[in-house]
Design an enzyme around this catalytic site. Sequence first.
Site, PDB file in Angstrom:
ATOM      1  CD  GLU A 171      -3.138  -0.993   2.138  1.00 43.30           C
ATOM      2  OE1 GLU A 171      -3.030  -0.140   3.042  1.00 43.30           O
ATOM      3  OE2 GLU A 171      -4.096  -1.780   2.080  1.00 43.30           O
ATOM      4  CG  ASP A 172       4.912   1.522   0.878  1.00 43.43           C
ATOM      5  OD1 ASP A 172       4.123   1.300   1.812  1.00 43.43           O
ATOM      6  OD2 ASP A 172       6.128   1.252   0.950  1.00 43.43           O
TER       7      ASP A 172
END
Length: 883
Positions: A442-443
């Site tokens: 999820e970066d």
Amino acid sequence: MASVLYGSKTLTEGWIFKQGDRASTSEYLPANNLPTEVHLDLIKNDKISDPFDDINELSVRWVEDVPWTYRTTFQSDAGPPGPGFKVVLVFGGLDTFATVYLNGNQILKSENMFIEHRIDVTELVKNESEGENVLEIEFESARQKGLELVEAHKEHRFIVHQTEISRGPVRKAQYHWGWDWGPILLGCGPWKPIRLERYLSRIEDLWVEYEFSDDYERVTGTVFVKIEGSGSVQVTIEPPSPENGFMALKQLQHAEGHPEGTLSGKFELRDVQLWWPIGYGKQALYGVSASLTAVETHSVVQQLAKKIGFRKVELVQELDSDGTSFYFRINNVDIFSGGSCWIPADSFLSRTTPAEYRSWIQKVAEGNQVMIRVWGGGIYEADEFFDAADEFGIIIWQDFAFACASYPVYPSYLESVETEARQNVQRLRNHPSLVIWAGNNEDYQLIERYGLEYDYEGDKDPQSWLKTNFPARYIYEYLLPKIVKEETKGIPYHPSSPFGNGTSTVLKVDPTVGDIHQWNVWHGTMEPYHRLPNMGGRFVSEFGMEAYPHLETLEKCITNEEDRYPGSMAMDFRNKAIGHERRLVSYVAENFRIRYDLKGFAHLTQVMQADALSWAYKSWRRDWGTAGKRKCGGVLVWQLNDCWPTMSWAVVDYYQLPKAGYYAIKRALEPITINVQRKVHEWTVRPADALWNRDTSHIDMRKVWGEVEIDVWVASAKTTSFNGEIVLRYVSVNTGEEVLERSKYTVEILTNGTTDVIQKKKIEIPNQQGPNEAFSTTKSDPFVVHATLSVKGKHISSDISWPDPIKYLSFSDREVEVKYSDSGKRATVSAKRPVKGFVFSEKQGITLSDNGFDIVPGEAKEVIVTSENGKIEGIDWAYVEEP
């Protein structure tokens, strides 16, 4: 070690620890045997209360902000090393900012818990006659060091979600800072083994690269052996069936293009036995071993053995009518990757045993799950985790250890990340279970939220990425894929989870490309979970719904009886999910007649979670479709497990007790399933026509029960087609009687895909008033649709569709009957009227074949205990009934 050419001993016992650095005057206390962590050692000495109990987590926060020192003494068990001999200390993993001293000499400074260190101490170690060696390790506060690094690197914009900013520059398991399912327990310590080696030469690594013939019956490949020092090497390859003999490779040559000391030998295997994911074939494992022999004495110096499996992995990303596919093909067979996401099994990593790893993976296999995703906020799991996956046929999606943050790229950080990545890719590269590496968790979602710089199409220069305010792109799109390509062969790489696969929609949840995390159920817009069938994607790598664990688990961690109610301080503190008080109650109340006693509420949350997961898994597996039309390639629930006893999205709790949701997934992922589903009516939306707008209600009762439209389909993982007989029954919720004539179909079930049997079939309601007459709920007889599938007269699968929401139904006496076998290990559950959410209260020591199921008259459910000493007889059970 004096009498052998290679010797190794683990420094397990005799450790002591104290608060402060080496110079502090604090009292040393006995530590646990290694590996260990400071919280566990403080518990051992009664210096802190167990942080897993009640709200004790708050009382141990001070531990993370002070330094700690570990110390032991040891004898080298050898005389002087002698010409050419080396003595090396090997540190499997130090958590995290550690300075190591041997006999007062600094030998190591480490800042990454994921890295193994080998330190040559030949000139520093004392031999047997010189006395004991003193080994000391100082650990600094990871939190304080993280804050210092943030301050020292003002050139980078540190952004972290879930936790405080100090975790951004620290190469430590990110969940230790706390997460929305776990506590803040920022410890330190020697979390992996430490050993002393003494040798003239040694085998450093052993691995295999190979490729298949077009018919997958022949494998040609190369065995690589990396040695330190000198000696001759022989490799043997032993097939899964020993009677087939083994292959010996004796004349290994220097491997071109590899560092000095790397030898290689070619091999060819005919009639090769393939390694398959569970349900698709056997998990054939070949033994590969290397022996190192001293040239002068012809004595065997060392042997190293590994198990490998031969299989070919492809990540299929092809343009089709729905966008771009995303699914795995193994050995030329398309694989639907139904499974779950994995977080570390404990907040204290050192106490997860090999047996526990195996038990967890066995649960995955028994739950008909084929894939597990190792989440990026945890660790690169132990070899035993992957060994078990190899054995049981579970395929693994492995994230690199980055999660929910914008990470820096200053030189020392990048150097550390590269070492971390290479070591772990090398360690895991020959596990057949490992099928993909992903850059992070999820970066990329931070880019849109914070307006960070990202030009996928226009900027292809990795060096320029380092100068943007999202420099970690360099790590995910250049450094890590480069390492995977250099160190492995045939393993796909994916920049992130989720990721839109490099199109113009990289950042958003896009159901047409890449993988998605679907969090508009529970998080986001908090959609009703009945909408999940239309909220899927090409591969759903996260989604979920919360539920309480079983009472036995809650009673272990909530020690005061007065706190054992939903919403108590201790209960609310334990659930780390933001807004869980509103979200969990809302989802339960929207669908069920809510109960607030602990037993009743815990049961309803489990039934609700199971319902939500059923809607998703059944529908998204339907989207698996057929060859060439794979709309959805896999579904991974967030999450399989917990790291401490709590209520969360986990489907199996910390003590390995499955919730009802685990069994819902198990049934949805059976090799062959029949599925029946009603059209969802938006009962929470005000009807549009003027007549009904005069009512202040938001519920159109004509559409809740007055219109029934069903779909029926069969999902099959079988590689051949077959004919199935399908029967639909329509059973009154109130009376248990069949209210319509049965429907029967004979259908050819398609190979490795889904077969639609009925689409949008409307069913006439018995005793329904005419369309122009006033609607009356009293004249509507709600019913379940019960579907069964048989093949050649043998019952294969069944499914039930209910008139939702369940809270509108009346559950008078169901006349439930539970009969037990003489041994007490088998229960047969039946009822005279339809039953929703029958759940046995699970306990440690027993393993159930099924749980959390619905019942209709005429079909009994059998539950078997597979544990040696456990019995199901006498265990509490509950089902949905009127409060």
